[in-house]
Design an enzyme around this catalytic site. Structure first.
Site, PDB file in Angstrom:
ATOM      1  N   LEU A  33     -20.527  -2.314  -5.588  1.00 42.79           N
ATOM      2  CA  LEU A  33     -21.214  -3.039  -6.631  1.00 42.79           C
ATOM      3  C   LEU A  33     -22.686  -3.194  -6.104  1.00 42.79           C
ATOM      4  CD1 LEU A  33     -18.831  -6.110  -7.526  1.00 42.79           C
ATOM      5  CD2 LEU A  33     -19.197  -3.708  -8.721  1.00 42.79           C
ATOM      6  N   GLY A  36     -27.469  -3.549 -10.412  1.00 41.17           N
ATOM      7  CA  GLY A  36     -27.230  -3.266 -11.646  1.00 41.17           C
ATOM      8  C   GLY A  36     -26.079  -3.969 -12.318  1.00 41.17           C
ATOM      9  N   HIS A  37     -25.013  -3.692 -11.440  1.00 40.35           N
ATOM     10  CA  HIS A  37     -23.764  -4.607 -11.947  1.00 40.35           C
ATOM     11  C   HIS A  37     -23.789  -6.087 -12.057  1.00 40.35           C
ATOM     12  CE1 HIS A  37     -21.807  -0.897  -9.688  1.00 40.35           C
ATOM     13  NE2 HIS A  37     -21.024  -0.970 -10.770  1.00 40.35           N
ATOM     14  N   GLN A  61     -10.396   9.205 -15.442  1.00 40.48           N
ATOM     15  CA  GLN A  61     -11.505   9.668 -15.923  1.00 40.48           C
ATOM     16  C   GLN A  61     -12.144  10.616 -14.940  1.00 40.48           C
ATOM     17  OE1 GLN A  61     -13.031   5.489 -16.032  1.00 40.48           O
ATOM     18  NE2 GLN A  61     -15.002   6.378 -15.214  1.00 40.48           N
ATOM     19  N   LEU A 184     -30.156   2.577 -10.314  1.00 39.71           N
ATOM     20  CA  LEU A 184     -29.284   2.251  -9.379  1.00 39.71           C
ATOM     21  C   LEU A 184     -27.893   2.625  -9.881  1.00 39.71           C
ATOM     22  CD1 LEU A 184     -29.853  -1.780  -8.603  1.00 39.71           C
ATOM     23  CD2 LEU A 184     -30.870   0.491  -7.650  1.00 39.71           C
ATOM     24  N   SER A 185     -27.174   3.366  -8.844  1.00 34.36           N
ATOM     25  CA  SER A 185     -25.923   3.730  -9.043  1.00 34.36           C
ATOM     26  C   SER A 185     -24.919   3.749  -7.882  1.00 34.36           C
ATOM     27  CB  SER A 185     -26.002   5.337  -9.520  1.00 34.36           C
ATOM     28  OG  SER A 185     -24.540   6.093  -9.494  1.00 34.36           O
TER      29      SER A 185
HETATM   30  P1  AMP Z   1     -19.542   1.814 -12.658  1.00 35.27           P
HETATM   31  O1  AMP Z   1     -19.046   0.797 -11.700  1.00 35.27           O
HETATM   32  O2  AMP Z   1     -20.525   2.720 -12.381  1.00 35.27           O
HETATM   33  O3  AMP Z   1     -18.343   2.464 -13.830  1.00 35.27           O
HETATM   34  O4  AMP Z   1     -20.489   0.847 -13.790  1.00 35.27           O
HETATM   35  C1  AMP Z   1     -19.898  -0.329 -14.202  1.00 35.27           C
HETATM   36  C2  AMP Z   1     -20.949  -0.773 -15.349  1.00 35.27           C
HETATM   37  O5  AMP Z   1     -22.344  -1.041 -14.709  1.00 35.27           O
HETATM   38  C3  AMP Z   1     -21.003   0.277 -16.517  1.00 35.27           C
HETATM   39  O6  AMP Z   1     -21.122  -0.399 -17.689  1.00 35.27           O
HETATM   40  C4  AMP Z   1     -22.499   0.989 -16.119  1.00 35.27           C
HETATM   41  O7  AMP Z   1     -23.252   1.350 -17.195  1.00 35.27           O
HETATM   42  C5  AMP Z   1     -23.125  -0.487 -15.376  1.00 35.27           C
HETATM   43  N1  AMP Z   1     -24.282   0.265 -14.603  1.00 35.27           N
HETATM   44  C6  AMP Z   1     -24.214   1.104 -13.541  1.00 35.27           C
HETATM   45  N2  AMP Z   1     -25.446   1.190 -13.288  1.00 35.27           N
HETATM   46  C7  AMP Z   1     -26.170   0.543 -13.743  1.00 35.27           C
HETATM   47  C8  AMP Z   1     -27.536   0.047 -13.528  1.00 35.27           C
HETATM   48  N3  AMP Z   1     -28.426   0.706 -12.685  1.00 35.27           N
HETATM   49  N4  AMP Z   1     -28.115  -0.972 -14.282  1.00 35.27           N
HETATM   50  C9  AMP Z   1     -27.573  -1.483 -15.448  1.00 35.27           C
HETATM   51  N5  AMP Z   1     -25.985  -1.172 -15.396  1.00 35.27           N
HETATM   52  C10 AMP Z   1     -25.524  -0.402 -14.643  1.00 35.27           C
END
Ligand code: AMP
Length: 278
Positions: A33, A36-37, A61, A184-185
């Site tokens: 996390l 962004g999360h 996936q 953010l990722s």
């Molecule tokens: P993930 O854990 O990458 O599968 O993402 C979970 C949720 O967080 C998804 O709805 C993503 O679109 C969202 N998410 C990921 N990165 C960001 C970000 N930088 N800003 C806002 N939401 C994000």
């Protein structure tokens, strides 16, 4: 914060919250996390008063050769972050809890699921929709929040929810970025310092596209010019789609569009997008 590791524990806690008249908000994630999360949780809190966050790295996936095995799993740090964000329940299921021994694909993303991310990651969106639908069934939320960063994902989730979960409201939250512009990722932690600098050019290309959007072709050309200067980022696509249909647009289009970008930096696949109104 409650941590529920089984469907039964989840159902008991959500049932109690609903019996107390609470509205249930849901934020599905794969963990690792970041802010962004947390911004999705903050958004969920505006619309609901019992917030469930799931952490589940969904094998369905990920394609062969993708990063399922090495996807970062940081449960202790994630749990601490969720406490600080005042989430009410962390749902931490096993593959068996989610699929009950049946890992068949049950959702079809259709034509749009085969474009862009779907073209490079065959089956990805069918697997994503399968787990999201399954999680919706387990959590039974009133609202669910998804990030705009994964634009094709939120488009397809909306489409699926409208048909199969008519009472559920899907909310989209804006993309959180570093000061450099990089979205953010969880996958950013794979990047070396140099790769990180290269990766910032994805958002730079989108900003330039936005700033020069006298027409779709002009916006695409200037965004591509930015990416041509960083050949270390292996560009997969830059495209402009109608935000309402996810179909590619042509010059003359009027309305809300999304400029999409995907590139591989080092071994890390990154995506981003920006809204452009023509
Ligand atoms: P993930 O854990 O990458 O599968 O993402 C979970 C949720 O967080 C998804 O709805 C993503 O679109 C969202 N998410 C990921 N990165 C960001 C970000 N930088 N800003 C806002 N939401 C994000």
């Amino acid at each position: 914060m409650i941590t529920a590791k089984t469907g039964e524990a989840l159902a008991a806690a959500v049932g109690a919250a609903k019996a107390a008249g609470k509205k249930v908000g849901f934020v599905p994630t794969m963990g690792a996390l970041h802010e962004g999360h947390l911004s999705l949780i903050a958004e969920a809190k505006k619309h609901a008063d019992f917030i469930v966050v799931s952490i589940f790295v969904n094998p369905l996936q990920f394609g062969a050769g993708e990063d399922f095995e090495k996807y970062p799993r940081t449960i202790d740090a994630d749990s601490a972050l969720l406490q600080s964000a005042a989430a009410d329940l962390l749902f931490l299921p096993t593959v068996n809890d989610v699929y009950q021994g049946n890992t068949e694909i049950t959702q079809q993303a259709g034509h749009i699921g085969e474009l862009f991310e779907g073209a490079s990651r065959p089956g990805h969106f069918d697997g994503m929709l399968t787990v999201v639908a399954r999680l919706f069934e387990l959590v039974q939320p009133d609202i669910a929040v998804f990030g705009a960063k994964d634009a094709q994902q939120v488009f397809l989730v909306r489409q699926m929810a409208a048909k199969q979960f008519a009472k559920l409201r899907i909310i989209e939250a804006p993309t959180l970025r570093e000061p450099s512009g990089l979205a953010l990722s969880s996958r950013n932690r794979y990047l070396s310092q140099h790769e990180h600098a290269v990766a910032t050019q994805l958002s730079a290309a989108l900003r330039v596209g936005h700033a020069t959007a006298t027409s779709p072709s002009a916006a695409l050309e200037s965004a591509r010019t930015v990416m041509h200067k960083v050949p270390e980022a292996k560009l997969d696509y830059i495209a402009l789609v109608d935000a309402n249909s996810f179909e590619a647009i042509q010059d003359g289009f009027k309305g809300r569009a999304l400029m999409l970008i995907a590139a591989v930096v080092g071994t890390t696949r990154l995506i981003d997008n920006i809204e452009i109104v023509f």
